[in-house]
Design an enzyme around this catalytic site. Structure first.
Site, short mmCIF file in Angstrom:
data_model
loop_
_atom_site.label_atom_id
_atom_site.label_comp_id
_atom_site.label_asym_id
_atom_site.label_seq_id
_atom_site.Cartn_x
_atom_site.Cartn_y
_atom_site.Cartn_z
N ARG A 92 0.96 -1.24 0.09
CA ARG A 92 0.04 0.06 0.01
C ARG A 92 0.81 1.13 -0.02
O ARG A 92 1.84 1.36 0.71
CB ARG A 92 -0.97 0.19 1.07
CG ARG A 92 -1.76 1.02 1.29
CD ARG A 92 -2.65 1.36 2.36
NE ARG A 92 -3.53 2.73 2.02
CZ ARG A 92 -4.30 2.87 3.15
NH1 ARG A 92 -4.45 2.28 3.90
NH2 ARG A 92 -5.01 3.95 2.68
N HIS A 209 -15.93 6.83 2.27
CA HIS A 209 -15.17 6.24 3.11
C HIS A 209 -14.89 6.90 4.27
O HIS A 209 -14.33 8.18 4.43
CB HIS A 209 -14.00 6.26 2.17
CG HIS A 209 -12.71 5.30 2.95
ND1 HIS A 209 -12.33 4.02 2.64
CD2 HIS A 209 -12.18 5.57 4.06
CE1 HIS A 209 -11.40 3.71 3.63
NE2 HIS A 209 -11.22 4.50 4.51
N GLY A 211 -13.76 6.65 7.92
CA GLY A 211 -13.07 5.75 9.02
C GLY A 211 -12.22 7.05 9.76
O GLY A 211 -12.80 8.17 10.10
N ARG A 242 -8.55 15.11 11.96
CA ARG A 242 -8.18 16.29 11.04
C ARG A 242 -9.43 17.20 10.66
O ARG A 242 -10.57 16.83 10.62
CB ARG A 242 -7.60 15.60 9.63
CG ARG A 242 -6.43 14.72 9.87
CD ARG A 242 -6.02 14.19 8.52
NE ARG A 242 -5.78 12.86 8.72
CZ ARG A 242 -5.88 11.72 7.83
NH1 ARG A 242 -6.37 12.04 6.68
NH2 ARG A 242 -5.56 10.47 8.18
N ASP A 284 -12.62 8.48 18.65
CA ASP A 284 -13.17 7.19 18.17
C ASP A 284 -14.90 7.56 18.15
O ASP A 284 -15.49 7.93 19.13
CB ASP A 284 -13.15 6.24 19.11
CG ASP A 284 -13.38 4.73 18.80
OD1 ASP A 284 -14.49 4.70 18.39
OD2 ASP A 284 -12.55 3.90 18.99
N PHE A 285 -15.42 7.36 17.14
CA PHE A 285 -16.86 7.42 16.95
C PHE A 285 -17.77 6.70 18.01
O PHE A 285 -18.71 7.03 18.19
CB PHE A 285 -17.27 7.22 15.55
CG PHE A 285 -17.35 8.41 14.88
CD1 PHE A 285 -16.06 9.12 14.35
CD2 PHE A 285 -18.15 9.05 14.09
CE1 PHE A 285 -15.76 10.14 13.78
CE2 PHE A 285 -18.17 10.40 13.36
CZ PHE A 285 -16.90 10.69 13.48
N ARG A 286 -17.29 5.48 18.32
CA ARG A 286 -17.92 4.89 19.48
C ARG A 286 -18.10 5.49 20.71
O ARG A 286 -19.07 5.57 21.35
CB ARG A 286 -17.27 3.39 19.62
CG ARG A 286 -17.56 2.32 18.51
CD ARG A 286 -16.59 1.04 18.55
NE ARG A 286 -15.22 1.70 18.12
CZ ARG A 286 -14.43 0.87 17.83
NH1 ARG A 286 -14.47 -0.36 17.86
NH2 ARG A 286 -13.13 1.36 17.55
N GLY A 344 -14.73 2.20 8.73
CA GLY A 344 -14.97 1.97 10.11
C GLY A 344 -16.46 2.47 10.31
O GLY A 344 -17.35 1.87 11.07
P1 ADP Z 1 -8.73 3.97 9.33
O1 ADP Z 1 -9.13 4.85 8.79
O2 ADP Z 1 -7.63 3.59 10.41
O3 ADP Z 1 -8.52 2.44 8.51
P2 ADP Z 1 -11.19 2.49 10.15
O4 ADP Z 1 -11.87 2.52 8.77
O5 ADP Z 1 -10.95 1.41 10.86
O6 ADP Z 1 -10.32 3.56 10.27
O7 ADP Z 1 -12.36 3.42 11.06
C1 ADP Z 1 -12.18 3.62 12.26
C2 ADP Z 1 -13.58 4.33 12.89
O8 ADP Z 1 -14.29 3.72 12.87
C3 ADP Z 1 -13.31 4.80 14.48
O9 ADP Z 1 -13.65 6.21 14.65
C4 ADP Z 1 -14.08 3.78 15.14
O10 ADP Z 1 -14.86 4.56 16.23
C5 ADP Z 1 -15.12 3.83 13.93
N1 ADP Z 1 -16.30 2.87 14.29
C6 ADP Z 1 -15.80 1.43 14.42
N2 ADP Z 1 -16.82 0.65 14.96
C7 ADP Z 1 -17.71 1.61 15.11
C8 ADP Z 1 -19.25 1.33 15.43
N3 ADP Z 1 -19.96 0.42 15.82
N4 ADP Z 1 -19.98 2.61 15.66
C9 ADP Z 1 -19.55 3.83 15.30
N5 ADP Z 1 -18.08 3.99 14.84
C10 ADP Z 1 -17.55 2.77 14.95
#
Ligand code: ADP
Length: 411
Positions: A92, A209, A211, A242, A284-286, A344
């Site tokens: 990558r 996308h 994440g 960001r 973290d969105f969770r 994510g």
């Molecule tokens: P990266 O850009 O590092 O590849 P990811 O695509 O893994 O990141 O996304 C990470 C994000 O996804 C984090 O903000 C995480 O909180 C969010 N996420 C993962 N599971 C959940 C969920 N069940 N509900 C809400 N957000 C989630």
């Protein structure tokens, strides 16, 4: 044929080994804290071997690659008999600059272009190069392929990639919109096209996308014609840490407030902004959804007297900005057949998907709340009755795209 996919960061190295006949993962893992102390988690898939999850000394990426090869071929944790069973390595690679419009077999010319791209992606390319160099040293006979995050966006027209700044920066310094997450946008848009009937021509799709880093792409006839990230991954929608697109004068203003130089000021916009900046406690969105009183399993809003206003505000700013970019891309595309959520947040957050789609009701986007109330572990169609636009949540698989491109190039 087995392909090893490598995603090298500055202090981490993720890997997956694919059997390309079945496209199944044989093993995957992650080296962390490279250059600090070191940790390796290695997971063999489906052959009954043990998981290795332990601190090990990883002073450089070269030691990390050696440790990965050792685990892949070991009696206790291994999935292959020897190094000769790795037929190619796919890397990558964040930036291909103005030179690479497709994945490429790595040779001295590719290395030279990547070195030149450091000025465009100073945080990412050096790490990618460390991963590439470590693999070339450990496996000199194995072909190495670079798969660029930028290349899917090479079809973006001039009017969308030229910044309204002095033209000489484009001509002399290659400053333009490049876009990122290309492998992800490409993968999920191809699946959406399949679902729409299989013919790319005539399709209008927006892929989101979402994440830690987030970007949107406007995809017409299967080709990217605009994307939210720019010359760097800082532009576009707000992200975990960001800021996304803001008034560029903020650099000057924050520097004056903090008394900092440009680099430290940019750190504020790259690492302390986005939803973390607004909420203040987590990116973290969770965590943010939970603090805002949302049930993260199905996206429903709980009666919560102590719901955190700034957590809810961070989610509102995020969904507002994403919806606003979607609206602008409907203009770019001249319509919309399908809206796709991935990564994510896009795959796992029913709440965010609904919050964005509710803002698009004026243009005929309706989702099925019941279908939406789950994580997308597979292709998920959440289109509601009477919707003018199909709405899908599709798990992305950037590693598989890298493995497929690698196979295509070496065979
Ligand atoms: P990266 O850009 O590092 O590849 P990811 O695509 O893994 O990141 O996304 C990470 C994000 O996804 C984090 O903000 C995480 O909180 C969010 N996420 C993962 N599971 C959940 C969920 N069940 N509900 C809400 N957000 C989630």
């Amino acid at each position: 044929m087995n392909v090893l996919v490598i995603n090298a960061g500055s202090s981490s190295l993720k890997y997956q080994l694919f059997d390309m006949k079945t496209e199944k993962i044989l093993a995957k893992g992650n080296c962390d804290r490279i250059g600090l102390d070191g940790h390796l988690k290695h997971t063999p898939v489906g052959n009954g071997k043990s998981v290795f999850d332990s601190d090990i000394h990883l002073p450089t990426h070269a030691e990390a690659i050696s440790a990965v090869i050792e685990k892949l071929t070991s009696d206790d944790y291994g999935v292959i008999g020897s190094l000769s069973e790795i037929n190619a390595v796919g890397h990558r690679t964040v930036h291909g600059g103005r030179k690479f419009f497709a994945s490429a077999l790595i040779d001295e010319d590719v290395i030279a272009v990547l070195e030149d791209c450091i000025r465009l992606a100073p945080l990412h390319i050096p790490a990618n190069l460390m991963g590439i160099n470590a693999c070339r040293e450990s496996m000199p006979a194995v072909p190495q392929v670079a798969v660029f995050d930028t290349s899917f966006h090479h079809t973006i027209p001039e009017e969308a990639y030229i910044y309204p700044i002095p033209y000489k920066y484009y001509e002399e310094n290659d400053i333009r919109r490049y876009g990122f997450h290309g492998t992800s946008h490409r993968y999920v848009s191809a699946l959406a096209i399949e679902r729409l009937g299989g013919k790319a021509e005539g399709t209008k799709i927006i892929t989101c996308h979402l994440g830690n880093g987030s970007s949107l792409a406007a995809i017409k006839d299967g080709k990217s014609i605009d994307t939210t990230m720019g010359v760097t991954p800082l532009e576009g929608v707000p992200m975990g840490t960001r800021c996304g697109s803001v008034d560029p004068s903020l650099v000057d203003i924050i520097a004056a407030i903090e008394g900092t130089a440009i680099k430290e000021t940019m750190d504020v916009l790259n690492k302390k902004s986005g939803v973390l900046g607004i909420y203040g406690k987590s990116s973290d969105f969770r965590d943010i959804e939970t603090a805002a009183g949302i049930d993260i399993s199905d996206g429903s809003t709980k009666e919560k007297t102590d719901a955190d206003h700034r957590a809810k505000l961070a989610l509102d700013v995020f969904s507002y900005q994403v919806a606003k970019f979607i609206g602008s891309y409907i203009v770019t595309l001249g319509g919309l057949d399908a809206l796709v959520f991935t990564a994510g947040i896009g795959e796992n957050s029913p709440y965010i998907r609904k919050a964005i789609c509710d803002r698009l009701s004026g243009i005929g986007v309706v989702i099925n709340d019941e279908a939406n109330a789950v994580r997308a572990v597979d292709f998920l169609d959440i289109t509601g009755n009477g919707s003018k636009v199909k709405v899908f949540a599709i798990p992305t698989n950037e590693e598989l795209v890298i493995a497929r491109d690698t196979m295509e190039i070496i065979t």
